[in-house]
Design an enzyme around this catalytic site. Structure first.
Site, PDB file in Angstrom:
ATOM      1  N   LYS A  83      36.011  31.627  19.869  1.00  0.00           N
ATOM      2  CA  LYS A  83      35.042  32.340  20.706  1.00  0.00           C
ATOM      3  C   LYS A  83      34.997  31.723  22.105  1.00  0.00           C
ATOM      4  O   LYS A  83      34.968  30.502  22.257  1.00  0.00           O
ATOM      5  CB  LYS A  83      33.653  32.297  20.057  1.00  0.00           C
ATOM      6  N   SER A 158      26.996  38.693  20.258  1.00  0.00           N
ATOM      7  CA  SER A 158      27.918  38.252  21.281  1.00  0.00           C
ATOM      8  C   SER A 158      29.308  37.900  20.748  1.00  0.00           C
ATOM      9  O   SER A 158      30.248  37.729  21.516  1.00  0.00           O
ATOM     10  CB  SER A 158      27.346  37.036  22.012  1.00  0.00           C
ATOM     11  N   SER A 182      24.058  37.322  16.897  1.00  0.00           N
ATOM     12  CA  SER A 182      25.403  37.395  17.474  1.00  0.00           C
ATOM     13  C   SER A 182      26.544  37.201  16.493  1.00  0.00           C
ATOM     14  O   SER A 182      27.699  37.451  16.841  1.00  0.00           O
ATOM     15  CB  SER A 182      25.537  36.369  18.608  1.00  0.00           C
TER      16      SER A 182
END
Length: 472
Positions: A83, A158, A182
């Site tokens: 990520k 996210s 997220s």
């Protein structure tokens, strides 16, 4: 018996076994995934900062290490994209911000350190919203990530790049983080599995505030068994994280019980809206309600019940604004025009908070944790929506209405996830159904704090009983 061929859609567990047994090399496995990335990423924009040459060198090194008799890690040879909010030494890490468009960290943060130590082959990063703020993945560095099931729709956020890459077979596993949903929200949107672990389950370091506990790191995967494999790598204590839970990672990596027997006698509380705490899209509500039959059919005792979380909304919004201002306030002051408006507005909300406001939020959070503890004396798991809506159009920042009712702020449609955040409990998103348009919908399963292993067992059993399989 001959083994099925390994493809990018095979389970991560099957890939690990194939590499260990030398049925496929790390380089061959990487090439399969690079081919898939070439086919899907131009449309989906899930993986960013891709470096195929460096990945090939890493795969070749993994194969040499295995040939030399090296001790193989739990994820040896698996292609992996981190990520883009997780600092990765020597690899471009932008946080989705133009202010860090060329940023290359000098050291790994702990979650990346553990993933690397497990033997992965890094190939790139996964796309994020700016500073991971918001549950729709877009930024001014790389653009918008799109849903593999319908590229006109959001992949969530996210960890949207991670979820889209997983669902489309570009990577077999993914890491993420979760403040207001997220890990859970994009998992629901993309038809994969995402776990927000108990506070302290996946330690993080370095942090600007080691005692800030609204955000946690965690795993994503295409099924619960694969997720457990990655959680086994991420979990476990570390001396740099003083509030880390003490259970070793191997507790979670151990094989999950087969079949739906784990649901027999389970005490399930199910609520579509926590007693009217939020609006839920009709199709999402129908999927959540239908999960009652799945649980009951496997022997669980299902009741319409929910905990009282009336203080959770103000608690989350106060702590989120305080956290964003503490972390990003100086950056906004120095670059007032460089952050997206919704993020800048939330940072500025934190400017007006008093010590009494923050103290009230923490006091209420303590009350919520105690209330959940008592609730889970009566029930083993709570079932509710992950997201209040199915994937919305990718050209919108957030859904403006649900069932015709307007959303006052860009956080309103995320309540079903962030109200659970401030309880500290583990929560997992598991695919549970589809909308009429073929978009995935997950259900959120919540367990008592610390009961992550039991939650995985329940989630795996529900996954098997529901029989919802990825289509992307």
């Amino acid at each position: 018996m001959s083994q099925p061929p390994i493809t990018p859609d095979s389970s991560a567990r099957a890939m690990v076994a194939a590499v260990r047994e030398r049925r496929v090399s790390a380089r061959e496995l990487l090439e399969l995934h690079l081919e898939r990335i070439d086919a899907r990423n131009p449309e989906l924009n899930a993986i960013v900062s891709l470096d195929a040459d460096r990945a090939r060198a890493g795969a070749d090194e993994a194969d040499r290490y295995q040939s030399d008799g090296g001790r193989l890690g739990a994820l040896h040879g698996l292609p992996f994209a981190v990520k883009d909010t997780h600092a990765t030494a020597g690899w471009r890490t932008t946080y989705g911000s133009r202010l860090f468009a060329d940023h290359v960290p000098d050291e790994d943060e702990l979650i990346v350190e553990r993933i690397r130590r497990a033997g992965v082959v890094l190939l790139g990063k996964t796309n994020v919203p700016e500073f991971a703020a918001g549950s729709h993945t877009f930024n001014r560095v790389f653009g918008t990530t799109r849903n593999p099931h319908d590229p006109t729709r959001s992949a969530g956020g996210s960890s949207g790049g991670a979820a889209a890459a997983l669902a489309s077979g570009m990577v077999p596993l993914a890491d993420g983080s979760d403040m207001g949903g997220s890990l859970r929200n994009p998992a629901s949107f993309c038809g994969v599995v995402g776990l927000r672990p108990s506070l302290g389950r996946v330690p993080e370091w370095p942090l600007y505030n080691q005692w800030e506990t609204t955000s946690v790191g965690g795993p994503m995967a295409r099924d619960v068994g694969d997720l457990a494999l990655l959680l086994g790598v991420l979990a476990g204590p570390d001396p740099r994280a003083p509030h880390a839970l003490g259970d070793p990672g191997r507790v979670f990596a151990e094989a999950l019980p087969p079949g739906a027997g784990a649901l027999d006698g389970l005490r399930v509380a199910l609520s579509v809206d926590l007693g009217g705490a939020f609006e839920v899209d009709d199709e999402v509500a129908a999927v959540v309600e239908s999960s009652a039959a799945t649980f009951a059919g496997a022997g669980a005792r299902v009741a319409a019940a929910y905990p009282d979380l009336r203080e959770a909304d103000d608690t989350f919004r106060t702590l989120r604004a305080w956290h964003l201002h503490a972390k990003l306030g100086p950056l906004l002051a120095e670059h007032p025009g460089e952050l997206k408006q919704s993020l800048a507005d939330n940072i500025r909300l934190g400017e007006h908070l008093s010590g009494a406001d923050v103290a009230r939020a923490y006091t209420r959070r303590t009350t919520l944790a105690e209330r959940m503890r008592l609730f889970f004396q009566q029930y083993d798991v709570l079932v509710l929506p992950v997201s209040q809506v199915p994937p919305f159009p990718a050209d919108q920042e957030f859904p403006a209405e649900i069932n015709g009712r307007p959303m006052a702020t860009y956080l309103d449609w995320m309540r079903s996830a962030y109200l659970i955040t401030v309880t500290g409990c583990p929560a997992i998103s598991v695919p549970a159904g589809w909308t009429a348009a073929g978009l995935p919908v997950g259900v959120q399963l919540v367990a008592p704090h610390g009961a992550d292993r039991r939650l995985l067992e329940v989630a795996a059993a529900f996954e098997g009983a529901a029989g919802v399989r990825p289509r992307a």
